[in-house]
Design an enzyme around this catalytic site. Structure first.
Site: not given
Ligand code: SAH
Length: 384
Positions: A108, A121, A128, A132, A135, A183-184, A215, A237-239, A314, A357
């Site tokens: 997508e 995007c 992937c 995570c 996600c 993907g990464e 990212s 993507s720290l989180h 999301n 996202c």
């Molecule tokens: N693999 C890379 C590229 C993906 S970017 C990465 O992890 O950075 C997509 C972004 O959306 C990342 O920051 C991811 O952590 C975030 N993301 C994934 N699932 C999400 C969700 N359900 N709600 C909000 N953000 C989310």
């Protein structure tokens, strides 16, 4: 040189695509096709201009190329886009395309319009490998890397959709790129690098590195190369602020823990106050959204030119989390902000079409393999 020309657009698997080749590869391809070596660079340059500046989908409009040459090229090569298997439009203007590639695999691409600009995007892989927990893409296994052609083509499809050709020199609808799709990107660095180099070329699509953000979930060993070779903006993507929690929700942390990740950010070439690293932080109710988390975050990144992008979680079907309350997000943002970091809350876009996202997913699956050793080998993402 080829003799006969099939009708334009006729699907012909024998015609090779010229999209996604570097300038040098394009020139070499033309020499193989019969072009004189002295003329190949100039010819490649002409084609480049038609393909990436004008967005030509066929050789027909290439008026600077003599008719017999155009016909011969059309018989041997294609500029076809991937098939648009589905296009969806959100009530907020976001568009999402499910693209089907030559082998039937799908990924997508999303376009997010803003008032005076807009970001495409782009996905780097089908599926992937990161898994995570929050996600949606993470629930789909890695199928394969996307090639440079497939990555560049995502941008071409988005721009075709708005007819924004030739590449405008001033204001643009499609002004920015975020490598934030499925993907990464750092597990597919070579193809991503090639595609972005094509996209940044000033005689074609010409999107500057300042308008491109890659990212990563934290593929530490490739971050420096990303900065040195591409010099694009970095988002991480720290989180989570403890290894205990990050190990669970961003499992690549078990391989490259927070201290290593932060160290790689400190060393990221080109990071400065004018070009900050973005730390993405998804807001998960009761999981990572306390004031103590916010304070720990500020401590963790002390001294790094950074901004914090707070992403309201999301939801997707079956997701094990809820989004933090507005109050919790505001409190968190306040703490980060008072510590001197910009902390914009990312407005969810395209949620109604699962384009926000972490909501992307395709039905593509890896072809079953017979032996489990092969299965595991295929799991290992390139680049690790
Ligand atoms: N693999 C890379 C590229 C993906 S970017 C990465 O992890 O950075 C997509 C972004 O959306 C990342 O920051 C991811 O952590 C975030 N993301 C994934 N699932 C999400 C969700 N359900 N709600 C909000 N953000 C989310």
């Amino acid at each position: 040189m080829a003799l006969e020309r099939p009708p334009e657009n006729e699907a012909s698997p024998s015609r090779r695509s010229l999209i996604g080749l570097t300038r040098d590869e394009l020139a070499a391809e033309l020499i193989g096709f019969g072009e004189r070596p002295q003329a190949a660079r100039m010819r490649a340059r002409q084609l480049w201009h038609w393909i990436y500046h004008h967005g030509a989908k066929t050789f027909e409009p290439m008026s600077s190329i003599a008719r017999p040459m155009r016909d011969a090229l059309a018989a041997a090569y294609s500029l076809d886009r991937p098939v648009i298997a589905r296009e969806q439009r959100s009530i907020d203007g976001t568009r999402k395309w499910l693209l089907r590639f030559d082998d039937g695999q799908e990924a997508e691409t999303v376009y997010i319009p803003e008032e005076d600009r807009g970001a495409v995007c782009i996905s780097s892989q089908v599926g992937c490998a990161l898994t995570c927990k929050f996600c949606h893409t993470g629930t789909q296994r890695l199928v394969r890397n996307l090639g440079a052609r497939e990555i560049v083509s995502q941008f071409l499809v988005a721009r075709d959709s708005y007819g924004e050709w030739p590449s405008p020199s001033g204001e643009r609808l499609l002004s920015n790129i975020v490598m934030m799709g499925m993907g990464e990107p750092l597990f597919n660095f070579d193809n991503v690098a090639k595609a972005l180099t094509i996209i940044m070329d000033s005689e074609g699509i010409s999107i500057s590195r300042r308008r491109i953000t890659l990212s990563t979930a934290g593929v530490v060993p490739l971050m420096e190369r990303c900065g040195e070779e591409l010099n694009v903006n970095l988002a991480v993507s720290l989180h989570a602020v403890t290894d205990e929690l990050r190990d669970e929700i961003v499992p690549i942390n078990r391989k490259y823990p927070i201290a290593q990740l932060i160290e790689a950010c400190r060393r990221y070439p080109g990071a400065s106050n004018a070009r900050r690293i973005t730390f993405e932080y998804v807001m998960l109710k009761g999981v990572n959204d306390s004031p103590a988390d916010a304070k720990a975050l500020v401590k963790l990144i002390a001294g790094i030119p950074a901004k914090i992008n707070l992403i309201p979680f999301n939801p997707w079907p079956g997701a094990p989390y809820e989004c933090s309350t507005d109050e919790a997000i505001a409190r968190f943002a306040g703490i980060v902000n008072r510590a001197g970091y910009s902390s914009p809350v990312r407005t969810p876009r395209g949620r109604d079409i699962l384009a926000a996202c972490g909501q992307l997913k395709s039905a593509s699956q890896r072809a079953p393999r017979r032996n489990s050793v092969g299965e595991r080998a295929a799991d290992a993402p390139a680049g690790t």
